[in-house]
Design a protein around this motif. Structure first.
Motif, PDB file in Angstrom:
ATOM      1  N   ASN A 173      -9.361   0.010 -31.513  1.00 55.37           N
ATOM      2  CA  ASN A 173      -9.278   0.962 -30.403  1.00 55.37           C
ATOM      3  C   ASN A 173      -8.539   2.230 -30.842  1.00 55.37           C
ATOM      4  O   ASN A 173      -7.486   2.157 -31.481  1.00 55.37           O
ATOM      5  CB  ASN A 173      -8.498   0.334 -29.247  1.00 55.37           C
ATOM      6  N   GLU A 174      -9.098   3.379 -30.490  1.00 56.72           N
ATOM      7  CA  GLU A 174      -8.434   4.676 -30.713  1.00 56.72           C
ATOM      8  C   GLU A 174      -7.743   4.704 -32.076  1.00 56.72           C
ATOM      9  O   GLU A 174      -6.529   4.938 -32.178  1.00 56.72           O
ATOM     10  CB  GLU A 174      -7.444   4.963 -29.584  1.00 56.72           C
ATOM     11  N   TRP A 191     -12.889   3.458 -17.535  1.00 57.80           N
ATOM     12  CA  TRP A 191     -11.659   2.784 -17.945  1.00 57.80           C
ATOM     13  C   TRP A 191     -10.974   2.105 -16.754  1.00 57.80           C
ATOM     14  O   TRP A 191     -10.872   2.687 -15.675  1.00 57.80           O
ATOM     15  CB  TRP A 191     -10.661   3.743 -18.607  1.00 57.80           C
ATOM     16  N   GLU A 194     -14.320   4.829 -22.503  1.00 55.35           N
ATOM     17  CA  GLU A 194     -13.192   5.012 -21.590  1.00 55.35           C
ATOM     18  C   GLU A 194     -13.287   6.397 -20.988  1.00 55.35           C
ATOM     19  O   GLU A 194     -13.439   7.378 -21.720  1.00 55.35           O
ATOM     20  CB  GLU A 194     -11.840   4.909 -22.312  1.00 55.35           C
ATOM     21  N   SER A 235      -0.790   0.408 -17.104  1.00 54.91           N
ATOM     22  CA  SER A 235      -0.998   1.637 -17.882  1.00 54.91           C
ATOM     23  C   SER A 235      -0.435   1.449 -19.288  1.00 54.91           C
ATOM     24  O   SER A 235       0.639   0.883 -19.463  1.00 54.91           O
ATOM     25  CB  SER A 235      -0.290   2.804 -17.191  1.00 54.91           C
ATOM     26  N   ASN A 236      -1.176   1.930 -20.245  1.00 54.36           N
ATOM     27  CA  ASN A 236      -0.738   1.774 -21.625  1.00 54.36           C
ATOM     28  C   ASN A 236       0.433   2.691 -21.957  1.00 54.36           C
ATOM     29  O   ASN A 236       1.448   2.249 -22.485  1.00 54.36           O
ATOM     30  CB  ASN A 236      -1.919   2.058 -22.558  1.00 54.36           C
ATOM     31  N   SER A 237       0.310   3.981 -21.623  1.00 54.82           N
ATOM     32  CA  SER A 237       1.348   4.913 -22.058  1.00 54.82           C
ATOM     33  C   SER A 237       2.626   4.746 -21.254  1.00 54.82           C
ATOM     34  O   SER A 237       3.723   4.806 -21.814  1.00 54.82           O
ATOM     35  CB  SER A 237       0.852   6.355 -21.963  1.00 54.82           C
ATOM     36  N   GLN A 291      -3.376  -5.252 -21.505  1.00 57.17           N
ATOM     37  CA  GLN A 291      -3.018  -4.641 -20.229  1.00 57.17           C
ATOM     38  C   GLN A 291      -3.579  -5.418 -19.032  1.00 57.17           C
ATOM     39  O   GLN A 291      -3.308  -5.083 -17.892  1.00 57.17           O
ATOM     40  CB  GLN A 291      -3.561  -3.196 -20.201  1.00 57.17           C
ATOM     41  N   HIS A 339      -7.129  -4.020 -29.957  1.00 56.84           N
ATOM     42  CA  HIS A 339      -6.773  -2.988 -28.977  1.00 56.84           C
ATOM     43  C   HIS A 339      -5.269  -3.079 -28.712  1.00 56.84           C
ATOM     44  O   HIS A 339      -4.832  -3.742 -27.787  1.00 56.84           O
ATOM     45  CB  HIS A 339      -7.571  -3.178 -27.679  1.00 56.84           C
ATOM     46  N   TYR A 387      -6.437   2.865 -12.074  1.00 56.34           N
ATOM     47  CA  TYR A 387      -7.742   3.439 -12.417  1.00 56.34           C
ATOM     48  C   TYR A 387      -8.886   2.739 -11.701  1.00 56.34           C
ATOM     49  O   TYR A 387     -10.008   3.197 -11.719  1.00 56.34           O
ATOM     50  CB  TYR A 387      -7.993   3.289 -13.922  1.00 56.34           C
ATOM     51  N   LYS A 405       0.120   3.515 -11.766  1.00 58.02           N
ATOM     52  CA  LYS A 405      -0.941   4.400 -12.261  1.00 58.02           C
ATOM     53  C   LYS A 405      -2.221   3.583 -12.332  1.00 58.02           C
ATOM     54  O   LYS A 405      -2.452   2.851 -13.280  1.00 58.02           O
ATOM     55  CB  LYS A 405      -0.545   4.940 -13.641  1.00 58.02           C
ATOM     56  N   TYR A 461     -10.450  11.585 -21.577  1.00 58.85           N
ATOM     57  CA  TYR A 461      -9.687  11.793 -20.346  1.00 58.85           C
ATOM     58  C   TYR A 461      -9.461  13.276 -20.079  1.00 58.85           C
ATOM     59  O   TYR A 461      -9.351  13.703 -18.943  1.00 58.85           O
ATOM     60  CB  TYR A 461      -8.312  11.099 -20.435  1.00 58.85           C
TER      61      TYR A 461
HETATM   62  C1  BGP Z   1      -6.250   4.906 -23.805  1.00 57.41           C
HETATM   63  C2  BGP Z   1      -6.128   3.457 -24.169  1.00 57.41           C
HETATM   64  C3  BGP Z   1      -6.160   2.516 -23.050  1.00 57.41           C
HETATM   65  C4  BGP Z   1      -5.751   3.065 -21.712  1.00 57.41           C
HETATM   66  C5  BGP Z   1      -6.067   4.504 -21.460  1.00 57.41           C
HETATM   67  C6  BGP Z   1      -5.421   5.131 -20.240  1.00 57.41           C
HETATM   68  O1  BGP Z   1      -5.462   5.664 -24.641  1.00 57.41           O
HETATM   69  O2  BGP Z   1      -7.116   3.042 -25.078  1.00 57.41           O
HETATM   70  O3  BGP Z   1      -5.549   1.352 -23.464  1.00 57.41           O
HETATM   71  O4  BGP Z   1      -4.629   2.573 -21.210  1.00 57.41           O
HETATM   72  O5  BGP Z   1      -5.789   5.288 -22.562  1.00 57.41           O
HETATM   73  O6  BGP Z   1      -4.113   5.474 -20.528  1.00 57.41           O
HETATM   74  P1  BGP Z   1      -2.889   5.065 -19.634  1.00 57.41           P
HETATM   75  O7  BGP Z   1      -3.043   3.614 -19.391  1.00 57.41           O
HETATM   76  O8  BGP Z   1      -1.708   5.408 -20.406  1.00 57.41           O
HETATM   77  O9  BGP Z   1      -3.027   5.870 -18.383  1.00 57.41           O
END
Ligand code: BGP
Length: 490
Positions: free
Chosen positions: A181-182, A436, A389, A443-445, A25, A137, A453, A451, A330
């Motif tokens: 990761n996760e 994070w 995170e 953004s990952n999702s 990312q 990751h 941070y 978006k 989160y």
């Molecule tokens: C987690 C991931 C990250 C990150 C974060 C925030 O799930 O490990 O990679 O991106 O979430 O999520 P997003 O970027 O979708 O807001």
């Protein structure tokens, strides 16, 4: 009773304050320095209403956010200086397998790839910043995904070889490692868990990756077996890390999903217990205790899967227990046996919690859930915990003079740190906290730039425009003050 804590408790000496990012990312340079494509390089941008998609070839008419991302590849010196200016003690980042082994299984690692990360780690050390490195990751080499991703058992040995390269090359430079990761996101049904976590590709081209939506090509049995392969690979990596340098500390990493019963109806309480086991404890049990929990067979039956764990794998898992637990936090979730309004933004589902406010992206904001999760996890495992995170994704406004007044981000940070301090007062052993996306990244999702941070703003917009110039938001000075006072000033 619940608030019986000492507000004057301070953070421990040597607390690892810092920030976190992930290469897929952040890094960009997707085809530079000999790097091969990774799965994320085939994933398009999206938005909260339009899911990202995965294509089977890289197309010229599509914006792929990872290709340039915010170009850490060429801005790493500048960014690390900004982290140092905030006083970071720790920087959690990830390395890309495909930058070191472009196809995942090449005969020798790429010297150029190894040297790139060496420069990053050395500068961190010079600035007194401890690197914490996520080995995987959401960035499997695409060539390995084409071979079945983690459903293919060959990946275990290939991953171990990749880890051996890292542990040997960076011995003494990097002491903290996170394997996957996760890792629990493999349990997220649908395209997200398959593609992002396990590198299992869909049939066809241009396939949407909606989070949590069932898809016909999702085979739960295959997902659980692929996750088992990751557990075995991770355990082997832990053993190897300790052999190569006994000073190495290796953690697991889960997406925490603190889940409350929606009500005191015993059915809701049992529902929440099952949800916590599935989302939080299944993976931690295997990686921290070194074996599947007693309830695993019943759980598998409920999921319609069955795993035959060989004696050899059981011994590998038992030998490769992690040194600490790291997690992202989160949001919290609520569970009910009744058919209530579903929650938004939760990877693991659940129902809407009417007591909580939501972020602009629909994620419930719950600082107290962080204290709850820290206490639960520490009661259960008694190993050090690290929040790797936590953060708020928001659309920032750049004023005419270039300033960015992100009070909402400061409020989010402060309220979570207050609860973290309370958890420490409760007696939980917490190693550190890395915010994070300390600099704006993709953004990952949703695959968006909008978006954001970061404490550091990056001029990069959805669709790819922007100068990539960095600037400090108001939260930058706030976090610097927190770190300088070791959390005494919140
Ligand atoms: C987690 C991931 C990250 C990150 C974060 C925030 O799930 O490990 O990679 O991106 O979430 O999520 P997003 O970027 O979708 O807001």
């Amino acid at each position: 009773m619940q608030n019986a804590n000492d507000a004057t408790t301070t953070f421990p000496e040597g607390f690892l304050w810092g920030g976190a990012t992930a290469a897929n990312q952040y890094e960009g340079g997707w085809d530079e320095g000999g790097k091969g494509p990774s799965v994320t390089d085939m994933i398009t941008g999206g938005s909260v209403s339009e899911p990202r998609r995965i294509t089977s070839t890289v197309r010229d008419d599509i914006w792929y956010p990872s290709h340039e991302a915010v170009d850490f590849y060429h801005h790493w010196r500048e960014d690390i200086e900004l982290f140092a200016e905030m006083g970071f003690k720790c920087y959690r980042m990830s390395v890309q397998w495909a930058r070191i082994f472009p196809h995942g299984d090449d005969a020798a690692p790429s010297r150029e790839g190894l040297d790139f990360y060496r420069g990053v780690f050395e500068l961190c050390r010079e600035r007194g910043i401890e690197p914490m490195v996520t080995i995987s990751h959401y960035e499997l080499p695409y060539a390995l995904a084409r071979r079945g991703g983690w459903a293919n058992r060959d990946l275990v040995d290939l991953f171990v070889r990749y880890c051996k390269t890292l542990f040997t090359e960076y011995r003494g430079l990097v002491r903290y490692w996170l394997t996957f990761n996760e890792i629990n996101c493999a349990l997220v049904e649908g395209a997200f868990g398959n593609v992002m976590s396990l590198g299992i590709l869909p049939d066809g081209d241009d396939v949407p990756l909606a989070v949590g939506e069932p898809v016909a090509w999702d085979v739960p049995q295959r997902r659980y077996e692929a996750l088992h392969n990751q557990f075995v690979a991770s355990a082997k990596a832990v053993t190897l890390a300790h052999e190569i340098d006994p000073a190495n500390k290796v953690g697991c990493m889960v997406a925490s999903a603190a889940t409350y019963p929606y009500s005191c109806d015993p059915d809701d309480v049992l529902e929440a217990q099952a949800a916590n086991r599935r989302a939080n404890w299944y993976c931690c049990d295997v990686q921290v205790r070194g074996s599947y929990p007693a309830w695993a067979p019943a759980f598998w039956r409920g999921e319609g899967v069955w795993l035959d764990v060989s004696d050899e794998d059981a011994a590998t898992l038992a030998a490769g227990k992690v040194d600490f637990i790291s997690f992202s936090y989160y949001s919290s979730a609520a569970a009910s046996a009744r058919d209530l309004e579903p929650a938004t933004g939760n990877l693991f589902g659940g129902v809407n919690n009417p007591h909580l406010q939501k972020s602009a992206w629909g994620w419930a904001v719950d600082p107290k859930g962080l204290r709850w999760f820290l206490n639960e996890a520490y009661d259960r495992y008694q190993v050090p915990l690290m929040i790797v995170e936590n953060g708020l994704g928001a659309a920032d406004v750049v004023e005419d003079d270039g300033s960015i007044h992100d009070d909402y981000r400061i409020d989010y940070l402060r309220s979570h740190l207050e609860q973290l301090r309370m958890a420490i007062a409760d007696g939980v052993d917490v190693m550190g906290y890395t915010w994070w996306g300390c600099v704006d990244i993709v953004s990952n999702s949703s695959g968006e730039m909008r978006k954001r941070y970061g404490f550091v703003y990056v001029d990069k917009q959805d669709g790819g425009a922007g100068t990539l110039e960095r600037s400090r938001k108001d939260s930058f000075a706030y976090y610097a003050k927190v770190i300088a006072s070791n959390g005494a000033v919140l």
